[in-house]
Design a protein around this motif. Structure first.
Motif: not given
Length: 593
Positions: A139-143, A133-137
């Motif tokens: 990536r979402a933060i980078e996007h 979830e941290n990695e997804k978040q």
């Protein structure tokens, strides 16, 4: 952060069990030692019992006193050994109890350890999920960060455009103020000129009345003289009659030469001569180009239009939509002949060239006419309410027709030092392009609603309308150079069509997957013999040439334009024979050969 918290909790809950585990190991070691000792004592006990038994058997055989002592000593040893054995058994029982207790504790500890291991595995799985979830978040933060950066750049660009629009509006307001001032001055000059003309007209009326009275008086005196001579029997003086008749004839000729009717007749004769000169131009065979002959940086940023001299000279004109200039070029050498300025904030949208004159219509709602041999502006046509979208000379250098986004076309007389507006045609939609037929009186206009209209420039009346020739706006219209019943149109549906004006239907449609028309001023053209049609693509800088009879693609020219083509022209060629030119969004002019 969550992983650190789980690791801290694991360390905190594992530490108390380390001492228990060590104590349990020590107890197991002691139990093993006591078990070995107990086994040794049991073996000794068995040995002692056998020895006691043997001793008892041998004692019976011994004599009286000796037997009693031995028996008593053996009994004491046996008693002591039994006591030691009981003590050992008690010790073993205690150790066994302790061992059972430690075993229970060990089982409980093992169970707790297993529970901790299970909990640790659950926590590891939770940590893995949290990491995912941290990695997804992340990536979402980078996007989101990228989107925020793009939005910031767009906002910055919008702010710059807003500042540019403010500057443009300010400049337009200043120009509007200047134009209002000039308009007021023109109105004042017009009123003064009107008053002067009225005064002159009154003087001329008085003069005509006086001349009429003098003529009537002369006729009365002549009649009286004839009567007087008749009374006295004298013949009339033939010489006097001839003199009067000759004088009257001369005066009549002079009056006829100065009368408006006569002037109109002479002007019509000259106009017919110009038309005949244009119609008598010898036919020219088209040469399909294959490569660029000259590549010229003609204008700053963008060149919007290009046109050859319709009289067949080596002259070519281009217009810049950013630098606001019209430039005249020698097509033989590619050399610049003239630079004609139309205002710093005036974008040249349309132009035409014939003989010594060049006309440029711009975004300042006016049309300027220059003599490119002297680089002087000879006329500045004012009267439209919006930008000029099309200009075309009429009858050589005597007249010109202009089309504007104010939905009007105007015909101007420029044969004298002061121009005069003669005809106004009202349109139902904006005309992006106009052209004039071989007769110099038939005008065709292409409109933003996809229709074309035909007009009579002499009367200003519409002769016909053909609707929906294209699915979107028409950007260019051109008469066939040999057949005035055919018109070539270019539309923003990215197709060229030859329209037969007799049945109001397209005879040929030309398109290609790489051909695109995106600008409202994109132009197309017939070849001078009418055998080919051509235009430039707005998307990739390619020039396409089709056979006008078969509709097949004949030539596809590339490599000279790096951006979209805005303007295209195919002229007669002049002495050099160079016929095809194109301009693009970067301001580049390409002369093809």
């Amino acid at each position: 952060g969550l992983l650190c918290l789980v690791q801290e909790r694991n360390a905190r809950e594992t530490t108390p069990f380390i001492a228990i585990h060590s104590s349990n190991a020590n107890l197991w070691t002691q139990v093993d030692a006591w078990q070995h000792k107990c086994e040794d004592l049991e073996r000794e006990l068995v040995v002692l019992q056998e020895a006691l038994k043997n001793h008892s058997d041998s004692g019976e055989e011994r004599a009286g006193g000796t037997v009693s002592r031995s028996e008593s000593a053996a009994l004491r040893n046996e008693r002591n050994m039994r006591e030691q054995l009981e003590q050992l058994q008690e010790t073993i029982q205690e150790k066994t109890t302790q061992h059972e207790s430690l075993t229970q504790k060990l089982e409980q500890t093992t169970k707790e350890r297993d529970e901790l291991k299970s909990s640790n595995k659950d926590q590891d799985r939770a940590i893995s999920k949290l990491q995912e979830e941290n990695e997804k978040q992340s990536r979402a933060i980078e996007h989101l960060t990228t989107q925020v950066s793009d939005n910031q750049q767009r906002a910055k660009l919008a702010e710059q455009q807003y500042v540019g629009l403010k500057d443009t509006i300010r400049i337009l307001q200043e120009e509007n103020d200047v134009l209002k001032k000039e308009n007021r001055e023109l109105e004042a000059r017009f009123l003064a000129e009107k008053e002067r003309l009225s005064s002159e007209m009154n003087n001329l009326t008085d003069m005509v009345g006086c001349l009429k009275r003098q003529a009537e008086m002369s006729q009365t005196l002549q009649k009286q003289e004839e009567k007087r001579k008749g009374w006295f029997g004298l013949g009339s003086s033939s010489s006097g009659s001839e003199k009067i008749s000759t004088s009257t004839s001369k005066a009549g000729d002079s009056t006829a030469a100065l009368s408006p009717g006569k002037m109109k007749v002479e002007s019509t004769t000259d106009n017919k001569k110009d038309k005949n000169d244009r119609q008598k131009l010898p036919p020219v065979k088209a040469v399909v180009p294959t490569k660029p002959k000259h590549v010229i940086p003609a204008h700053y940023k963008e060149a919007s239009c290009v046109r050859y001299d319709d009289l067949g000279t080596d002259m070519l004109a281009t217009g810049g939509s950013v630098d606001g200039t019209v430039k005249v070029w020698n097509t033989s050498t590619g050399a610049l002949r003239s630079t004609l300025k139309g205002g710093s904030s005036n974008a040249i949208i349309s132009l035409d060239i014939t003989g010594n004159l060049v006309a440029g219509g711009g975004s300042d709602k006016t049309c300027r006419i220059w003599n490119h041999n002297t680089n002087r502006m000879v006329h500045h046509l004012v009267g439209h309410g919006n930008k000029i979208t099309g200009v075309k000379f009429l009858e050589g250098e005597r007249g010109i027709i202009t089309a504007s986004a104010d939905r009007r076309m105007k015909v101007w007389d420029i044969s004298k030092q002061t121009y005069r507006q003669t005809t106004t045609m009202h349109l139902h939609s904006t005309a992006n392009s106009i052209d004039v037929g071989i007769d110099s009186s038939t005008v065709v206009s292409g409109h933003v609603d996809g229709s074309i209209q035909l007009w009579d420039a002499r009367t200003g009346k519409q002769s016909s309308e053909i609707g929906k020739m294209h699915e979107s706006a028409i950007t260019s219209v051109r008469f066939h150079p040999m057949d005035s019943t055919k018109v070539l149109t270019n539309g923003m549906d990215s197709s060229l069509k030859i329209i037969d004006l007799r049945n109001c239907k397209p005879t040929h449609v030309f398109n290609h997957k790489d051909f695109q028309t995106s600008y409202s001023w994109s132009s197309s053209s017939f070849s001078p013999d009418g055998l080919y049609v051509a235009s430039g693509s707005s998307s990739n800088g390619l020039v396409f040439i089709w056979d006008a009879q078969t509709g097949n693609l004949v030539q596809r020219l590339g490599g000279a334009h790096e951006v979209g083509v805005c303007g295209f022209a195919w002229g007669r060629g002049g002495e050099s024979g160079q016929q095809v030119a194109s301009v693009d969004k970067s301001g580049r002019l390409v002369l093809w050969a």
